[in-house]
Design a protein around this motif. Sequence first.
Motif, PDB file in Angstrom:
ATOM      1  N   VAL A 159       0.851  -1.187   0.000  1.00 17.92           N
ATOM      2  CA  VAL A 159       0.000   0.000   0.000  1.00 17.92           C
ATOM      3  C   VAL A 159       0.887   1.238   0.000  1.00 17.92           C
ATOM      4  O   VAL A 159       1.814   1.341   0.812  1.00 17.92           O
ATOM      5  CB  VAL A 159      -0.933   0.022   1.232  1.00 17.92           C
ATOM      6  N   ALA A 178       0.812   5.760  -1.038  1.00 20.27           N
ATOM      7  CA  ALA A 178      -0.010   6.929  -1.360  1.00 20.27           C
ATOM      8  C   ALA A 178       0.629   7.745  -2.467  1.00 20.27           C
ATOM      9  O   ALA A 178       1.867   7.797  -2.598  1.00 20.27           O
ATOM     10  CB  ALA A 178      -0.223   7.787  -0.124  1.00 20.27           C
ATOM     11  N   LEU A 220      -4.648   6.404  -3.195  1.00 19.15           N
ATOM     12  CA  LEU A 220      -4.033   5.317  -2.438  1.00 19.15           C
ATOM     13  C   LEU A 220      -4.012   4.096  -3.347  1.00 19.15           C
ATOM     14  O   LEU A 220      -5.052   3.697  -3.886  1.00 19.15           O
ATOM     15  CB  LEU A 220      -4.808   5.016  -1.158  1.00 19.15           C
ATOM     16  N   SER A 268      -6.260  13.625   1.681  1.00 12.30           N
ATOM     17  CA  SER A 268      -5.207  12.674   2.044  1.00 12.30           C
ATOM     18  C   SER A 268      -5.597  11.903   3.298  1.00 12.30           C
ATOM     19  O   SER A 268      -6.328  12.407   4.155  1.00 12.30           O
ATOM     20  CB  SER A 268      -3.878  13.407   2.284  1.00 12.30           C
ATOM     21  N   PRO A 311      -3.012   5.491   5.886  1.00 12.24           N
ATOM     22  CA  PRO A 311      -3.505   4.113   5.815  1.00 12.24           C
ATOM     23  C   PRO A 311      -2.814   3.184   6.806  1.00 12.24           C
ATOM     24  O   PRO A 311      -1.660   3.387   7.185  1.00 12.24           O
ATOM     25  CB  PRO A 311      -3.160   3.706   4.380  1.00 12.24           C
ATOM     26  N   LEU A 338      -8.389   3.643   6.863  1.00  8.22           N
ATOM     27  CA  LEU A 338      -8.030   4.981   6.394  1.00  8.22           C
ATOM     28  C   LEU A 338      -8.341   5.983   7.499  1.00  8.22           C
ATOM     29  O   LEU A 338      -9.503   6.198   7.836  1.00  8.22           O
ATOM     30  CB  LEU A 338      -8.810   5.327   5.125  1.00  8.22           C
TER      31      LEU A 338
END
Length: 442
Positions: A50, A52, A59, A104, A107, A126
């Motif tokens: 994961v 960003a 994401l 934004s 995560p 999130l």
Amino acid sequence: MTRWYRWILLAVWFVAAPALAGSVSNVRIWPAPDHTRLVFDLSSPAEHKVFALSSPDRLVIDLSGAELNTDMGNIKLDDSPIRRIRSAKRNQNDLRVVLDLKQSVKPKSFVLKPNDQYGHRLVIDLYGGTVSKTSEVTKSVEENSQRRDILVVVDPGHGGDDPGALGPRGVREKDVVLAISRELQAMLNQKKGYNSRLTRKGDYFIPLRQRTNLAREYNADLMVSVHADAFKSPQASGASVYALSKRGATSETARWLATKENMSDLIGGVGSVSLDDKDDVLAGVLLDLSMTASLKSSLSVGDHVLRSMGRISKLHKKRVEQAGFVVLKSPDIPSILVETGFISNPVESGRLRTQKYQRKMAQAIYKGLQGYFDESPPPGTYVAWSKLQNRMAQGATYKIERGDTLSEIAARNRVSLNDLMQHNGLKNEQLRIGQVLKIPAS
């Protein structure tokens, strides 16, 4: 020769090929007040990454060896920081999911093993862009009046990807206890001198420690955690009430249930939580004193609730049980865990799934709480003030003990010595042990 060579190459490729995550069969979203949880249902464990991206905010979620077998276009993204979800094959084996964001986020990702209801899952939490529950922290207090509300925090157990116990005909603990908790909150809020908050208002998960933290942020006078658990045997039945035990569980049933409930944190992705506090000597002594006082109050309020539930339901135990539930481990807030019945029992499961019985159970808990606070209202509350007014209106009494003087009794009750003598028809200040005086209203 050529044919055998091809078979060898195929075997080598099969052994060397990476383990596939299989298919993504479903994607679910759980909006909570302080975060949004995105859950991918997988046919097998998945390796994932994961990261960003900005301008615009996105994401990216990469799943190794996975393919998408569900339509993500039907996911409701209201009350979440996600604007849109799209996907594509990153290469021949891997799946890429992109979240187009409204703002934004921070995560947090983890994988979960199968439980009673779900298989392998990838969870993406999130954080950011949502309103925290702490912004709702209030405690009704009339200015300079010493008449604040008694605040009861009601905690519906489980929620979100943690369904709790499962019963016949698809009855889920998380749904039953949320319905009962809402009924209980409404009853408390309708009673003058009371105010109530829920730890969760919808179908989302809150870690166990965070539930007790919310009660502390709300300045709660009491925390009531509502459950409807299951047992290994479908014959187990009856309602019960638990308070925290520092020495452990008081029965095999209590031990089994405590272990099962504490595993909710693991289900929620937080990891195991230790019940052992590491403090210095002084803090340890103060914590122990506070815990002792809270536990005494918890046992008392639990007894009131248990007796009230016994009027509408069979009781699993006729006294308040004690076990090491994490959600009860608050050293400064009396806390009880109410088991409204066993969902694993077909008869009780049938009752608990009906709105009529849910309201009936909430009413029983409410009456138990009211009975306790009528006897022991917290100082400075409207209920304590009202009780004092009633006592004064009815005329309080005092039984003379050795060493008492009339002037001291008058001072303690904030009345004049002359009024106290006239109210009792006394011609002098002589008293006898065992004599009962009527105290006039101050």
